[in-house]
Design a protein around this motif. Structure first.
Motif, short mmCIF file in Angstrom:
data_model
loop_
_atom_site.label_atom_id
_atom_site.label_comp_id
_atom_site.label_asym_id
_atom_site.label_seq_id
_atom_site.Cartn_x
_atom_site.Cartn_y
_atom_site.Cartn_z
N LEU A 43 8.78 -58.04 0.53
CA LEU A 43 8.83 -59.49 0.33
C LEU A 43 7.58 -60.17 0.86
O LEU A 43 7.05 -61.11 0.23
CB LEU A 43 10.07 -60.07 1.02
CG LEU A 43 11.43 -59.71 0.41
CD1 LEU A 43 12.56 -60.24 1.28
CD2 LEU A 43 11.55 -60.26 -1.01
N LEU A 104 9.79 -69.83 -2.26
CA LEU A 104 11.11 -69.20 -2.31
C LEU A 104 11.13 -67.91 -1.48
O LEU A 104 12.05 -67.68 -0.70
CB LEU A 104 11.47 -68.90 -3.77
CG LEU A 104 12.80 -68.15 -3.99
CD1 LEU A 104 13.96 -68.96 -3.43
CD2 LEU A 104 13.00 -67.86 -5.47
N LEU A 105 10.10 -67.10 -1.65
CA LEU A 105 10.03 -65.85 -0.88
C LEU A 105 9.89 -66.14 0.61
O LEU A 105 10.47 -65.43 1.45
CB LEU A 105 8.85 -65.00 -1.36
CG LEU A 105 8.98 -64.42 -2.77
CD1 LEU A 105 7.67 -63.78 -3.20
CD2 LEU A 105 10.11 -63.39 -2.83
N LEU A 107 11.12 -68.69 2.22
CA LEU A 107 12.44 -69.07 2.74
C LEU A 107 13.30 -67.84 3.01
O LEU A 107 14.01 -67.76 4.02
CB LEU A 107 13.14 -70.00 1.75
CG LEU A 107 12.56 -71.40 1.61
CD1 LEU A 107 13.24 -72.16 0.47
CD2 LEU A 107 12.72 -72.17 2.93
N ILE A 108 13.24 -66.87 2.11
CA ILE A 108 14.02 -65.64 2.29
C ILE A 108 13.51 -64.86 3.50
O ILE A 108 14.31 -64.40 4.34
CB ILE A 108 13.94 -64.76 1.02
CG1 ILE A 108 14.56 -65.49 -0.17
CG2 ILE A 108 14.64 -63.42 1.25
CD1 ILE A 108 14.37 -64.77 -1.48
N PHE A 111 14.59 -66.55 6.64
CA PHE A 111 16.01 -66.31 6.91
C PHE A 111 16.22 -64.92 7.52
O PHE A 111 17.06 -64.74 8.42
CB PHE A 111 16.82 -66.43 5.60
CG PHE A 111 18.27 -66.09 5.74
CD1 PHE A 111 19.16 -66.99 6.30
CD2 PHE A 111 18.76 -64.85 5.33
CE1 PHE A 111 20.51 -66.66 6.44
CE2 PHE A 111 20.10 -64.52 5.46
CZ PHE A 111 20.97 -65.43 6.02
N LEU A 112 15.45 -63.93 7.05
CA LEU A 112 15.59 -62.56 7.54
C LEU A 112 14.92 -62.35 8.90
O LEU A 112 15.29 -61.42 9.63
CB LEU A 112 15.00 -61.58 6.53
CG LEU A 112 15.71 -61.48 5.17
CD1 LEU A 112 14.92 -60.58 4.24
CD2 LEU A 112 17.13 -60.96 5.36
#
Length: 301
Positions: A43, A104-105, A107-108, A111-112
Motif C-alpha cells: 500500500l 484514499l491509500l 487513509l487506509i 488506519f492500519l
C-alpha cells in the motif's frame, strides 16, 4: 490519450526516484527492525507512486502554463503537451486522479498504522502541488533542489521507515540525508541544462544564480557529499565498516560517469545524455545502499 502520452505526462521514467527511496527505507527497516507487513509495504508503494505521478502531472501542466517547456529550448519528446498537442486538461485530470488515489491509500495506511501518516501525506501532497503550482512556484526559486531532494529523499524515507517500523530514530534521519543530496543532484543536472529556457520563463533556479560554468559543479558536489556521508557512516558505526567496499565501488563508477557528463557539457542540446548519466549515477548510489542492507539482513538471518 495513448499510454505513451500518459507516460509523458506523469514521466514514468522518473519514478526510479521514489522507488529508490522506498526500497532503501524498506531495506533499512528490514536490516534494523526485522519484519515488515507485506500489506502495508504494498500500500505504501502504491501511495508513493500515486503522489509522485500526481506531482509530476501538475508539474507538466504548469510548465506548459508558464511556458517553461518552450519548444525553442525543449527537445524532449516526453513533453507531450508541447510536442504532440495533447490537451493540458488531460494533465490536470490525471494529476487530480492520482492525488485522489493517493489520498484514499493514505487513509487506509493511516488506519492500519498511525493517523500521523495521514497528516504527513497531506503535507507532501501540498508541497507536490505548490512545487510547480500557485502564484510563486517553488520550482521558480533557488529552493527547488532543497524541496525536491528533501521531500523525495529525507521526508519520504522517514515516512516509509515510520510506517514500516512504528518508530523514528536519529540513525534513520541521518540515513536519509545522502539520498536527499543525490536526488537534489538530479534536479541540479536538469536545471543546469535548462538555464536558457528557465531564464526566459522567469525562473531563478540555483543553476541560473551559479551560472553555466559553476552549475555542473553543484551536481558533482551533491553526489560526492552523499558518498562521503555514506563512507562516514561506515567509519563511525552507523553502517558496517565493510560497507566501505560498496561505497568505493560506487564512487569509481560514479566518477567515470561524471567525466563523460562533463565532456558533453550541460545545455539543452545535451540534456538527454546528461539526464541519462545522472540517472545512472543515482542508480549506482542506490545499489550501494541496497548492497549494504542486503548483507546486513543476510548476517542477521
Amino acid at each position: 490519450m495513448t499510454f505513451q502520452q500518459f507516460s509523458g505526462i506523469v514521466e514514468l521514467r522518473t519514478k526510479i526516484v521514489s522507488l529508490s527511496t522506498y526500497s532503501i527505507a524498506l531495506g533499512y527497516a528490514l536490516a534494523t527492525r526485522g519484519n515488515v507487513s507485506p500489506l502495508v509495504a504494498v500500500l505504501t508503494l502504491l501511495a508513493a507512486l500515486a503522489v509522485d505521478m500526481g506531482t509530476t502531472g501538475f508539474n507538466t501542466y504548469f510548465d506548459w502554463y508558464h511556458n517553461v517547456d518552450d519548444p525553442r529550448f525543449n527537445r524532449e519528446d516526453a513533453k507531450v503537451l508541447v510536442h504532440q498537442g495533447v490537451s493540458p486538461g488531460w494533465a490536470l485530470l490525471i494529476s487530480l486522479a492520482c492525488f485522489a488515489v493517493a489520498a484514499l491509500l493514505g487513509l487506509i495506511i493511516g488506519f492500519l498504522t498511525s493517523p500521523l501518516v495521514i497528516l504527513a501525506g497531506f503535507v507532501c501532497m501540498l508541497v507536490g502541488f505548490f512545487y510547480s503550482g500557485g502564484p510563486r512556484p517553488i520550482s521558480f526559486t533557488p529552493l527547488g533542489e532543497f524541496f525536491a531532494g528533501g521531500f523525495l529523499g529525507e521526508v519520504f524515507f522517514l515516512i516509509c521507515y515510520y510506517i514500516f517500523t512504528g518508530t523514528l530514530t536519529v540513525e534513520a534521519f541521518f540515513m536519509g540525508i545522502p539520498q536527499s543530496l543525490t536526488i537534489g543532484a538530479i534536479l541540479s543536472a536538469n536545471n543546469s541544462c535548462d538555464i536558457q529556457g528557465d531564464r526566459t520563463a522567469g525562473r531563478k533556479t540555483l543553476a541560473i544564480l551559479l551560472g553555466p560554468q559553476r552549475a555542473p559543479w553543484l551536481v558533482y558536489g551533491e553526489v560526492i557529499g552523499a558518498l562521503g556521508l555514506l563512507a562516514l557512516y561506515c567509519i563511525n558505526g552507523l553502517l558496517p565498516l565493510w560497507g566501505l567496499f560498496g561505497v568505493a565501488a560506487g564512487a569509481i563508477a560514479i566518477i567515470r560517469e561524471f567525466v563523460r557528463m562533463h565532456r558533453w557539457g550541460y545545455r539543452h542540446e545535451t540534456k538527454g545524455p546528461i539526464m541519462g548519466g545522472i540517472s545512472r549515477v543515482f542508480l549506482y548510489q542506490t545499489a550501494v545502499y541496497i548492497f549494504i542492507f542486503i548483507v546486513m539482513i543476510w548476517q542477521k538471518s
